[in-house]
Design an enzyme around this catalytic site. Structure first.
Site, mmCIF file in Angstrom:
data_model
loop_
_atom_site.group_PDB
_atom_site.id
_atom_site.type_symbol
_atom_site.label_atom_id
_atom_site.label_comp_id
_atom_site.label_asym_id
_atom_site.label_seq_id
_atom_site.Cartn_x
_atom_site.Cartn_y
_atom_site.Cartn_z
ATOM 1 N N HIS A 1 0.694 -1.215 -0.069
ATOM 2 C CA HIS A 1 0.009 0.043 0.142
ATOM 3 C C HIS A 1 0.808 1.294 0.001
ATOM 4 O O HIS A 1 0.518 2.272 -0.822
ATOM 5 C CB HIS A 1 -0.815 0.014 1.227
ATOM 6 C CG HIS A 1 -1.906 -1.160 1.384
ATOM 7 N ND1 HIS A 1 -1.993 -1.871 2.407
ATOM 8 C CD2 HIS A 1 -2.894 -1.291 0.515
ATOM 9 C CE1 HIS A 1 -3.017 -2.673 2.195
ATOM 10 N NE2 HIS A 1 -3.780 -2.347 1.081
ATOM 11 N N ARG A 59 -2.269 -6.264 -8.532
ATOM 12 C CA ARG A 59 -1.271 -6.941 -8.165
ATOM 13 C C ARG A 59 -1.069 -8.068 -9.255
ATOM 14 O O ARG A 59 -0.011 -8.587 -9.734
ATOM 15 C CB ARG A 59 -1.398 -7.299 -6.692
ATOM 16 C CG ARG A 59 -1.232 -6.596 -5.487
ATOM 17 C CD ARG A 59 -1.667 -7.074 -4.340
ATOM 18 N NE ARG A 59 -3.151 -7.304 -4.639
ATOM 19 C CZ ARG A 59 -3.787 -7.874 -3.504
ATOM 20 N NH1 ARG A 59 -3.242 -8.131 -2.250
ATOM 21 N NH2 ARG A 59 -5.068 -8.220 -3.761
ATOM 22 N N LYS A 79 -15.871 -6.786 6.999
ATOM 23 C CA LYS A 79 -16.918 -6.866 8.384
ATOM 24 C C LYS A 79 -16.409 -7.259 9.412
ATOM 25 O O LYS A 79 -17.051 -6.615 10.510
ATOM 26 C CB LYS A 79 -17.646 -8.160 7.692
ATOM 27 C CG LYS A 79 -18.575 -7.939 6.555
ATOM 28 C CD LYS A 79 -19.574 -9.007 6.204
ATOM 29 C CE LYS A 79 -20.253 -8.818 4.954
ATOM 30 N NZ LYS A 79 -19.738 -9.145 3.753
ATOM 31 N N SER A 81 -3.161 -7.657 2.794
ATOM 32 C CA SER A 81 -3.401 -7.612 4.367
ATOM 33 C C SER A 81 -3.869 -8.646 4.928
ATOM 34 O O SER A 81 -3.517 -9.051 5.958
ATOM 35 C CB SER A 81 -4.343 -6.453 4.580
ATOM 36 O OG SER A 81 -3.947 -5.152 4.131
#
Ligand code: PNS
Length: 168
Positions: free
Chosen positions: A27, A99, A51, A137
């Site tokens: 990032h 990516r 979520k 992540s």
């Protein structure tokens, strides 16, 4: 042409949205690349995107501020539609990292939906540094959860935050 080009003197603002749970070196690489063509980059954490996030929105904002500290980078959260946030922020571009081919379908759908909602906003896809293309992540969270070494993949503040989270 529907959207007139911005005058040369106008400041070019890009929004880089995401969950950033947590921010990775991938990032940060995209933010750095965005600064090559945007005068200001707003890293925008979507409040309801993940979520069950590992980090709260406040934690994610604080970690991003540590990982990408630059006078032309602002870090904010947003709720609701990205296009509404971008419009309010005066942005003309949405930046997303691409990516691999597997990212493409989702990103393509999102870019077209966002264009449908706000034709004046352009989505710009950036390719990260080659050695960061496998990074996500979710992989970082999983490796860190099981005690693996992610020190090369995240900023030291994020590394510490992951250790603190999983030590509990
Ligand atoms: O890092 P992510 O989870 O891939 O980011 C996804 C994100 C936050 C960019 C996307 O879910 C989003 O824009 N959410 C805000 C709500 C919205 O505008 N949804 C419509 C997108 S077409």
């Amino acid at each position: 042409m529907s959207a007139p080009p911005a005058p040369p003197s106008a400041s070019r603002v890009a929004v880089y949205p995401g969950s950033f749970d947590p921010i990775t070196r991938g990032h940060a690489d995209i933010v750095e690349r965005s600064l090559r063509f945007a005068d200001r980059v707003i890293v925008a954490v979507a409040v309801n995107a993940a979520k069950q996030p590992l980090f709260s929105v406040e934690e994610r904002l604080a970690l991003i501020r540590r990982a990408v500290s630059h006078p032309s980078v602002e870090v904010r959260s947003f709720d609701g539609l990205l296009v509404d946030f971008a419009r309010r922020a005066g942005a003309t571009m949405i930046v997303r990292g691409l990516r691999a081919v597997s990212d493409f379908e989702y990103e393509f759908q999102m870019a077209l939906m966002n264009r449908n909602l706000e034709p004046a906003l352009e989505t710009v896809f950036l390719v990260p540094a080659l050695d960061l293309t496998y990074l996500s992540s979710s992989l970082v969270r999983e490796v860190a959860r099981h005690g693996g070494d992610v020190s090369q993949l995240v900023h030291s503040a994020v590394l510490q935050a992951l250790r603190d989270k999983f030590a509990k």
